[in-house]
Motif scaffolding. Structure first.
Motif, short mmCIF file in Angstrom:
data_model
loop_
_atom_site.label_atom_id
_atom_site.label_comp_id
_atom_site.label_asym_id
_atom_site.label_seq_id
_atom_site.Cartn_x
_atom_site.Cartn_y
_atom_site.Cartn_z
N GLU A 57 -17.27 34.01 53.26
CA GLU A 57 -17.17 35.29 53.18
C GLU A 57 -16.75 35.77 54.29
N LYS A 58 -15.78 36.73 54.50
CA LYS A 58 -15.30 37.42 55.76
C LYS A 58 -15.48 38.80 55.91
N SER A 59 -16.90 39.09 55.56
CA SER A 59 -17.34 40.44 55.49
C SER A 59 -17.68 40.91 56.89
N LYS A 60 -17.23 42.13 57.18
CA LYS A 60 -17.72 42.65 58.51
C LYS A 60 -19.19 43.00 58.81
N LYS A 61 -19.78 43.19 57.68
CA LYS A 61 -21.37 43.52 57.83
C LYS A 61 -22.14 42.45 58.19
N LEU A 62 -21.81 41.03 57.97
CA LEU A 62 -22.56 40.02 58.23
C LEU A 62 -22.83 39.60 59.52
N PRO A 63 -21.70 39.25 60.25
CA PRO A 63 -21.88 38.62 61.67
C PRO A 63 -21.89 39.97 62.52
N LEU A 64 -23.24 40.14 62.85
CA LEU A 64 -23.63 41.30 63.81
C LEU A 64 -22.71 41.15 65.01
N PRO A 65 -22.16 42.39 65.66
CA PRO A 65 -21.40 42.11 66.97
C PRO A 65 -22.28 41.39 68.13
N GLN A 66 -23.53 41.76 68.07
CA GLN A 66 -24.35 41.08 69.19
C GLN A 66 -24.68 39.38 69.06
N TRP A 67 -24.18 39.17 67.78
CA TRP A 67 -24.23 37.60 67.72
C TRP A 67 -22.81 37.10 68.14
N LYS A 68 -21.92 37.45 68.57
CA LYS A 68 -20.71 36.74 69.24
C LYS A 68 -21.33 35.83 70.25
N GLY A 69 -20.51 34.69 70.06
CA GLY A 69 -20.87 33.81 71.06
C GLY A 69 -22.01 33.08 70.83
N VAL A 70 -23.00 33.22 69.89
CA VAL A 70 -23.98 32.26 69.62
C VAL A 70 -23.68 31.14 68.84
#
Length: 321
Positions: A205-218
């Motif tokens: 699911e490519k929802s924009k709500k689920l991967p929070l911006p601050q999780w980028k790079g985790v």
């Protein structure tokens, strides 16, 4: 033995009073020196919690020791009644190590060193004919049985599942509510078999709500994005994982208990099933042949801030966090 706990909540701490039963001695107790600690508050190793004292107290039949302790309320993870996660650690990267050490300090994770490769050549996969080695899959069978016996006197239930699997109740809000009902329905059961259901890594699911911006790079992937479930093929052997009462188990394998006391029960998948998110699956099926299953989303309002808090504490968030 029996254990009962009385807990009083204060703004930042939980004061815990536990009473434990002690087996009746087979002979007269040996004389020993009477020790009184000079410390009134003793920090518990690798946690933020404290032990205060322990007293003999036989006013309640079957309960002999009363333990008084202090638990920091902001260090108790609200993870739906799961008390402790035991990880047998052969090796891991620095990012995961920081995260696990953080959880260990909270008292949620128990890290057991497992340097099996210093003594034997373990297979790195489950299929011996393909991976070989002196011992199967990093000594998996040994760790499963050791975990059961490690938990024998401290845990009512032990969940035997892999790190990419979640044993998820579908008709109850948490595992203890589920187990209370199952135990009433099957009072003689000590082993509960939970059916495995695969949620493939793709599609997702490519929802924009689920991967929070601050999780980028985790490192890793977000399990909340994986809501497509494969249909189970019951014409072939289908594996289960287990919730067991440790006192009911003498010896276990991965998917079945080998020796036990009491009965086992296969839990219907509409009541509880495993959400299994493997890194890869042998066959990729089109989305039209998959079932949408968003059960994990029922917990996202609690899960997202708690995961963010844990990642921040371990220093794994990007600068945007």
């Amino acid at each position: 033995g029996k254990m009962s706990c009385l807990t009083a909540f204060l703004p930042h701490t939980v004061h815990h009073v536990c009473t434990l039963s002690i087996p009746t001695p087979r002979g007269p107790p040996k004389a020993c020196p009477y020790h009184i600690s000079e410390q009134t508050i003793t920090p518990l190793n690798n946690t933020k919690h404290f032990q205060v004292s322990a007293y003999m107290d036989q006013r309640v039949k079957g309960l002999d020791i009363r333990i008084i302790s202090i638990f920091r309320r902001d260090s108790i993870q609200p993870l739906h009644c799961v008390f402790c996660l035991v990880i047998y650690n052969t090796s891991c990267g620095p990012d995961l190590d920081r995260l696990l050490q953080s959880y260990s300090q909270e008292g949620f994770v128990e890290m057991v060193p497992w340097p099996i490769n210093e003594y034997l050549t373990p297979s790195t996969g489950w299929l011996f004919s393909k991976y070989g080695g002196d011992v199967h899959y990093f000594g998996q069978l040994t760790t499963l049985n050791e975990c059961i016996y490690r938990s024998m006197t401290r845990s009512r239930y032990v969940l035997l599942n892999d790190i990419d699997e979640i044993i998820m109740p579908y008709q109850h809000n948490n595992l203890m509510s589920l187990m209370n009902v199952l135990q009433q329905q099957k009072p003689n059961a000590g082993v509960f078999l939970i059916e495995n259901h695969i949620f493939p890594k793709t599609p997702f699911e490519k929802s924009k709500k689920l991967p929070l911006p601050q999780w980028k790079g985790v490192p890793g992937f977000n399990i909340l994005e994986h809501i497509y479930r494969e249909e189970v093929d019951r014409s072939v052997y289908h594996p289960h994982k287990m919730i067991v009462q440790p006192r009911a188990v003498e010896q276990t394998s991965v998917h079945e208990v080998l020796k036990m006391f009491g009965e086992k029960f296969k839990v219907p998948p509409e009541v509880c099933r495993i959400i299994h998110c493997p890194l890869r699956t042998p066959v990729q099926r089109p989305v039209e042949r998959l079932h949408v299953d968003t059960r994990l989303w029922d917990f996202k309002d609690k899960l997202l801030p708690n995961v963010t808090k844990a990642l921040r504490r371990a220093g794994l968030l990007s600068s945007e966090g």
